[in-house]
Design an enzyme around this catalytic site. Sequence first.
Site, PDB file in Angstrom:
ATOM      1  N   HIS A   2       0.845  -0.912   0.279  1.00 37.53           N
ATOM      2  CA  HIS A   2       0.267   0.123   0.087  1.00 37.53           C
ATOM      3  C   HIS A   2       0.571   1.172  -0.038  1.00 37.53           C
ATOM      4  CE1 HIS A   2      -3.362   2.016   0.788  1.00 37.53           C
ATOM      5  NE2 HIS A   2      -3.076   3.234   1.260  1.00 37.53           N
ATOM      6  N   GLN A  59      -4.331  -7.200  -5.832  1.00 37.62           N
ATOM      7  CA  GLN A  59      -4.329  -7.623  -4.598  1.00 37.62           C
ATOM      8  C   GLN A  59      -5.903  -7.211  -4.546  1.00 37.62           C
ATOM      9  OE1 GLN A  59      -3.294  -7.045  -0.706  1.00 37.62           O
ATOM     10  NE2 GLN A  59      -2.226  -8.954  -0.735  1.00 37.62           N
ATOM     11  N   GLU A  71      -2.011 -13.530   6.514  1.00 36.18           N
ATOM     12  CA  GLU A  71      -1.765 -11.622   7.737  1.00 36.18           C
ATOM     13  C   GLU A  71      -3.079 -11.725   8.840  1.00 36.18           C
ATOM     14  OE1 GLU A  71       0.321 -12.276   5.096  1.00 36.18           O
ATOM     15  OE2 GLU A  71       1.740 -12.045   5.376  1.00 36.18           O
ATOM     16  N   TYR A 118      -6.318 -11.496   8.150  1.00 35.16           N
ATOM     17  CA  TYR A 118      -6.618 -10.635   7.528  1.00 35.16           C
ATOM     18  C   TYR A 118      -8.579 -10.972   7.679  1.00 35.16           C
ATOM     19  CZ  TYR A 118      -3.570  -6.800   5.952  1.00 35.16           C
ATOM     20  OH  TYR A 118      -3.739  -5.628   6.651  1.00 35.16           O
ATOM     21  N   ARG A 166      -2.972 -15.607  -1.307  1.00 33.84           N
ATOM     22  CA  ARG A 166      -2.264 -15.671  -0.019  1.00 33.84           C
ATOM     23  C   ARG A 166      -2.284 -16.572   0.790  1.00 33.84           C
ATOM     24  NH1 ARG A 166       2.442 -10.760   0.987  1.00 33.84           N
ATOM     25  NH2 ARG A 166       2.928 -11.769   2.810  1.00 33.84           N
ATOM     26  N   HIS A 222      -0.578  -9.582  11.659  1.00 30.94           N
ATOM     27  CA  HIS A 222      -0.878  -8.729  12.112  1.00 30.94           C
ATOM     28  C   HIS A 222       0.057  -8.231  13.508  1.00 30.94           C
ATOM     29  CE1 HIS A 222       0.334  -7.066   8.221  1.00 30.94           C
ATOM     30  NE2 HIS A 222      -1.089  -6.797   8.010  1.00 30.94           N
ATOM     31  N   ALA A 250       1.002 -11.078  15.860  1.00 35.51           N
ATOM     32  CA  ALA A 250       1.270 -12.067  15.956  1.00 35.51           C
ATOM     33  C   ALA A 250       2.467 -10.358  17.083  1.00 35.51           C
ATOM     34  CB  ALA A 250       2.320 -13.044  14.901  1.00 35.51           C
ATOM     35  N   ARG A 267      11.911 -11.828   3.405  1.00 41.21           N
ATOM     36  CA  ARG A 267      13.192 -10.885   3.691  1.00 41.21           C
ATOM     37  C   ARG A 267      13.951 -11.180   2.830  1.00 41.21           C
ATOM     38  NH1 ARG A 267      16.386  -8.103   5.274  1.00 41.21           N
ATOM     39  NH2 ARG A 267      17.835  -9.126   7.061  1.00 41.21           N
ATOM     40  N   GLN A 301      11.908   2.097   8.480  1.00 40.89           N
ATOM     41  CA  GLN A 301      11.405   3.840   8.416  1.00 40.89           C
ATOM     42  C   GLN A 301      10.090   3.980   7.570  1.00 40.89           C
ATOM     43  OE1 GLN A 301      15.075   3.836  10.931  1.00 40.89           O
ATOM     44  NE2 GLN A 301      14.314   5.436  10.333  1.00 40.89           N
ATOM     45  N   ALA A 328      23.522  11.805   4.356  1.00 42.05           N
ATOM     46  CA  ALA A 328      23.149  12.568   3.591  1.00 42.05           C
ATOM     47  C   ALA A 328      24.063  13.238   2.928  1.00 42.05           C
ATOM     48  CB  ALA A 328      23.039  13.941   4.816  1.00 42.05           C
ATOM     49  N   LYS A 336      21.511  -5.969  12.389  1.00 45.79           N
ATOM     50  CA  LYS A 336      21.351  -4.766  11.553  1.00 45.79           C
ATOM     51  C   LYS A 336      22.552  -4.554  10.786  1.00 45.79           C
ATOM     52  CE  LYS A 336      18.714  -0.525  13.777  1.00 45.79           C
ATOM     53  NZ  LYS A 336      18.534  -0.144  14.241  1.00 45.79           N
ATOM     54  N   GLU A 373      17.038  15.857  15.447  1.00 45.96           N
ATOM     55  CA  GLU A 373      15.807  15.031  14.448  1.00 45.96           C
ATOM     56  C   GLU A 373      16.864  14.528  13.403  1.00 45.96           C
ATOM     57  OE1 GLU A 373      12.885  17.380  12.541  1.00 45.96           O
ATOM     58  OE2 GLU A 373      12.647  18.105  14.884  1.00 45.96           O
TER      59      GLU A 373
HETATM   60  P1  NAP Z   1      17.379   9.713  21.142  1.00 47.89           P
HETATM   61  O1  NAP Z   1      16.852   8.733  20.343  1.00 47.89           O
HETATM   62  O2  NAP Z   1      17.487  11.963  20.926  1.00 47.89           O
HETATM   63  O3  NAP Z   1      17.746   9.598  22.225  1.00 47.89           O
HETATM   64  C1  NAP Z   1      18.055  10.155  23.837  1.00 47.89           C
HETATM   65  C2  NAP Z   1      18.349   9.379  24.818  1.00 47.89           C
HETATM   66  O4  NAP Z   1      18.945  10.217  26.228  1.00 47.89           O
HETATM   67  C3  NAP Z   1      16.627   9.538  25.209  1.00 47.89           C
HETATM   68  O5  NAP Z   1      16.542   8.394  25.842  1.00 47.89           O
HETATM   69  C4  NAP Z   1      16.754  10.916  26.107  1.00 47.89           C
HETATM   70  O6  NAP Z   1      15.611  10.832  27.092  1.00 47.89           O
HETATM   71  C5  NAP Z   1      17.546  10.923  26.257  1.00 47.89           C
HETATM   72  N1  NAP Z   1      18.565  12.246  26.650  1.00 47.89           N
HETATM   73  C6  NAP Z   1      18.133  13.613  26.352  1.00 47.89           C
HETATM   74  N2  NAP Z   1      19.134  14.284  26.446  1.00 47.89           N
HETATM   75  C7  NAP Z   1      19.883  14.200  27.977  1.00 47.89           C
HETATM   76  C8  NAP Z   1      20.953  14.837  28.940  1.00 47.89           C
HETATM   77  N3  NAP Z   1      20.997  15.521  28.846  1.00 47.89           N
HETATM   78  N4  NAP Z   1      21.438  13.876  30.139  1.00 47.89           N
HETATM   79  C9  NAP Z   1      20.723  12.235  30.407  1.00 47.89           C
HETATM   80  N5  NAP Z   1      20.494  11.450  28.863  1.00 47.89           N
HETATM   81  C10 NAP Z   1      19.356  12.670  27.670  1.00 47.89           C
HETATM   82  O7  NAP Z   1      18.608   9.901  20.436  1.00 47.89           O
HETATM   83  P2  NAP Z   1      19.686   8.354  20.100  1.00 47.89           P
HETATM   84  O8  NAP Z   1      19.229   7.004  20.649  1.00 47.89           O
HETATM   85  O9  NAP Z   1      20.857   8.762  19.975  1.00 47.89           O
HETATM   86  O10 NAP Z   1      18.867   8.245  18.100  1.00 47.89           O
HETATM   87  C11 NAP Z   1      19.288   8.990  17.226  1.00 47.89           C
HETATM   88  C12 NAP Z   1      18.794   8.847  16.596  1.00 47.89           C
HETATM   89  O11 NAP Z   1      19.165   7.557  15.800  1.00 47.89           O
HETATM   90  C13 NAP Z   1      17.618   9.252  16.548  1.00 47.89           C
HETATM   91  O12 NAP Z   1      16.229  10.179  15.924  1.00 47.89           O
HETATM   92  C14 NAP Z   1      16.850   7.838  16.154  1.00 47.89           C
HETATM   93  O13 NAP Z   1      16.156   8.258  15.320  1.00 47.89           O
HETATM   94  C15 NAP Z   1      17.684   8.048  15.476  1.00 47.89           C
HETATM   95  N6  NAP Z   1      17.405   5.824  15.527  1.00 47.89           N
HETATM   96  C16 NAP Z   1      16.762   5.195  15.582  1.00 47.89           C
HETATM   97  C17 NAP Z   1      17.114   3.503  15.514  1.00 47.89           C
HETATM   98  C18 NAP Z   1      15.541   2.997  16.361  1.00 47.89           C
HETATM   99  O14 NAP Z   1      14.773   3.304  15.949  1.00 47.89           O
HETATM  100  N7  NAP Z   1      15.311   1.418  16.380  1.00 47.89           N
HETATM  101  C19 NAP Z   1      18.040   3.581  16.423  1.00 47.89           C
HETATM  102  C20 NAP Z   1      19.684   3.833  16.034  1.00 47.89           C
HETATM  103  C21 NAP Z   1      18.946   5.416  16.825  1.00 47.89           C
HETATM  104  P3  NAP Z   1      15.207  11.143  28.557  1.00 47.89           P
HETATM  105  O15 NAP Z   1      15.290  12.739  27.746  1.00 47.89           O
HETATM  106  O16 NAP Z   1      14.497  11.009  29.288  1.00 47.89           O
HETATM  107  O17 NAP Z   1      16.699  10.995  29.634  1.00 47.89           O
HETATM  108 FE1  SF4 Z   2      11.456   0.443   4.172  1.00 44.65          FE
HETATM  109 FE2  SF4 Z   2      13.320  -0.018   4.705  1.00 44.65          FE
HETATM  110 FE3  SF4 Z   2      13.466  -1.383   3.036  1.00 44.65          FE
HETATM  111 FE4  SF4 Z   2      13.137   1.073   2.572  1.00 44.65          FE
HETATM  112  S1  SF4 Z   2      14.897   0.340   3.068  1.00 44.65           S
HETATM  113  S2  SF4 Z   2      12.044  -0.558   1.462  1.00 44.65           S
HETATM  114  S3  SF4 Z   2      12.454   2.154   4.030  1.00 44.65           S
HETATM  115  S4  SF4 Z   2      12.089  -1.457   5.050  1.00 44.65           S
END
Ligand code: NAP
Ligand code: SF4
Length: 645
Positions: A5, A79, A143, A145, A193, A231, A233, A267, A318, A363, A400, A628
């Site tokens: 979708h 589908q 799935e 459905y 399916r 879904h 599961a 996968r 994501q 980037a 990963k 961000e």
């Molecule tokens: P994040 O998502 O911004 O998390 C930072 C953590 O640190 C939060 O739990 C925050 O929680 C804590 N924190 C922030 N400032 C702090 C401070 N001054 N003192 C103590 N704790 C503090 O950053 P990240 O984990 O480094 O990830 C970075 C980016 O990578 C994210 O945008 C994420 O999307 C991406 N990423 C995603 C995944 C995934 O989805 N599996 C995996 C890896 C990376 P509190 O403020 O509550 O303590």
């Molecule tokens: Fe979806 Fe990530 Fe695969 Fe792109 S790389 S299709 S966002 S799972």
Amino acid sequence: MGSMHTGLEEIPNGYDRLAEFYRQRAEAGVGLIITGGIAPNEEGAAFASAAKLVNDNEVDLHRKITNVVHQHPTKICLQILHTGRYAFHPNAVSASSLQAPISPFSPKELSSDGIKKQILDFAQCAELAKKAGYDGVEIMGSEGYFINQFIALRTNQRNDEWGGCFENRIRLALEIVKAVREKTDSDFLIIFRISLLDLVENGSNWNEVLHLAKALESAGVDILNSGIGWHEARIPTIATSVPRAAFTEFTHKLKSEVSVPLIATNRINTPEIAENIIASGQADLVCLARPFLADPKFVSKAQEGKPELINTCIACNQACLDHTFELKLTSCLVNPSACHETLFITKPATVAKTIAVVGAGPAGMACAVTLSERGHSVTLYEQQSEIGGQFNLAKKIPGKEDYQETVRYFKTQIARLNVNLKLNTKVTHSELINFESVVIATGVTPRKIDLPGFDHSNVVSYVDVLNGSVEIGNRVAIIGAGGIGFDVAEFLLHKSGRDINEFQKFWGIDASGENPGGVSIPIIEEPARAISLLQRKSGKLGSTLGKTTGWIHRAELKLHKVRMLSSVTYKKFDEAGLHILIDNKPEILDVDHVVVCAGQVEYAPFFQELVDQGIHVHLIGGAKKAGELDAKTAIKEGTELALRL
Ligand code: NAP
Ligand code: SF4
């Protein structure tokens, strides 16, 4: 190409964009496309405004797709998706009035006449699909459905001719197939399916799956596609930590039992994996979905013997599934032009310029290759000895490993497009001012925490842990429960991803086929360390993780007995350990190491200086906004800027 979708199905002019989306995949050699799920009626629609095919006006929209696809030797099937109790609206219907754990709505139990209406609606939808020029339909029977809800005891508690014994519960599936066949020709493809593995309690066992497959074949199905997991599961089926081709053995098991062709799914993300499935006779066809978001030219690149040029799907979810469930347009983290084909057009630059890109993370890599593709002369500076930035850390997380494919992809693009790559190079300000344009993509640095004792060598950053530059003890506190805090916990719990056998054991998948739903009791490996994961916020940890993958990370840590603490205040670190307050009550965590995963801050050297000097300079990715920071935004920003310059 499997059903996805896109969200384009429901927006103004969406079918023009969809036509271009499918055209690009057909042009590049996909053999058979299955469209995103289209509802056969209002009650079966996934959400109130979800796309349906119920009248002639909609037929005209679909012709836009079939016309362009059929300019190539590609078949396309619609589908038909009836979501049953998974519908996100109050008119949901199902076998019984049992609410799904993932839906806020309770379905209405259908009467016998109500069921007959659903069957006619499926048949009418197939008839309209034929009119719209489709080569066939895929009937979504897995799935969890609608059709699957009739098949499984879990969701069917009826005691009329549509419930009770297995023959009764599969009646709906068979009647739908027969009704579709009656309304279409014998050369109109019917793909069904089938759920090979429900992965929920009170699902079908293998004997029942076999019985249904044979009955479907007799009812007139041409091809059986493999459905894996409902879904609802709580066993991952397509996330990046699922081993490649993890479920093909279930398709293979069916192979000697039926004579219709079988499709393997889930996968399969490289030509080598796909080829191996076909060559070893495990299935007749392979179905890839997300890999066609990541790279529309997957097939042609494979056919040309250049798999290294494929932008590989890393199964992060994501920008695709997470977007779908947030009702946003689908796209792809590694290919932001996916489902935006008419908006991301790579035109040659009007004036070719000399451009410096500083930083070869997501980037910078994305920006440099697109700039070069447009004819600019690009120099990419990287102070490390390899490109990849944060992806070089991500690929070290168990499960990963696929993230290294993105680095490989950009490496081949950089070489192919003659980007002047300068590794191990700390560019100087005086070098940068010689370029006509400069892009700063220098990313981020980890946020430091300044508290008593935090200068101790046992308080370390996640970068040191993932780079292997520190030896971590057995008792660890992790500060910060964002994506990286969770990743580091998994890294410290088990050093490598699981193979298929280990994966089945850990998640409790019964490959023997005896257990209903294919579930068994998980066998959890002994965690390598005792870990506490901490955050200052109150509430559940991991709330910022991906919508469709966060639960997997939380479950992993829970199964490994990671202590998850919220409402924490950090005080100091000393020989006794990490001193904290939890809800203002003091506690000392007796740990060997503290790993700081407290997010990042922007790292953008030169930027302001270059701006002040009037140099044409741009800031992208984490260097622009660390808060961000994520690879999806970084790659998108890099690509979008490169298309504008
Ligand atoms: P994040 O998502 O911004 O998390 C930072 C953590 O640190 C939060 O739990 C925050 O929680 C804590 N924190 C922030 N400032 C702090 C401070 N001054 N003192 C103590 N704790 C503090 O950053 P990240 O984990 O480094 O990830 C970075 C980016 O990578 C994210 O945008 C994420 O999307 C991406 N990423 C995603 C995944 C995934 O989805 N599996 C995996 C890896 C990376 P509190 O403020 O509550 O303590
Ligand atoms: Fe979806 Fe990530 Fe695969 Fe792109 S790389 S299709 S966002 S799972």
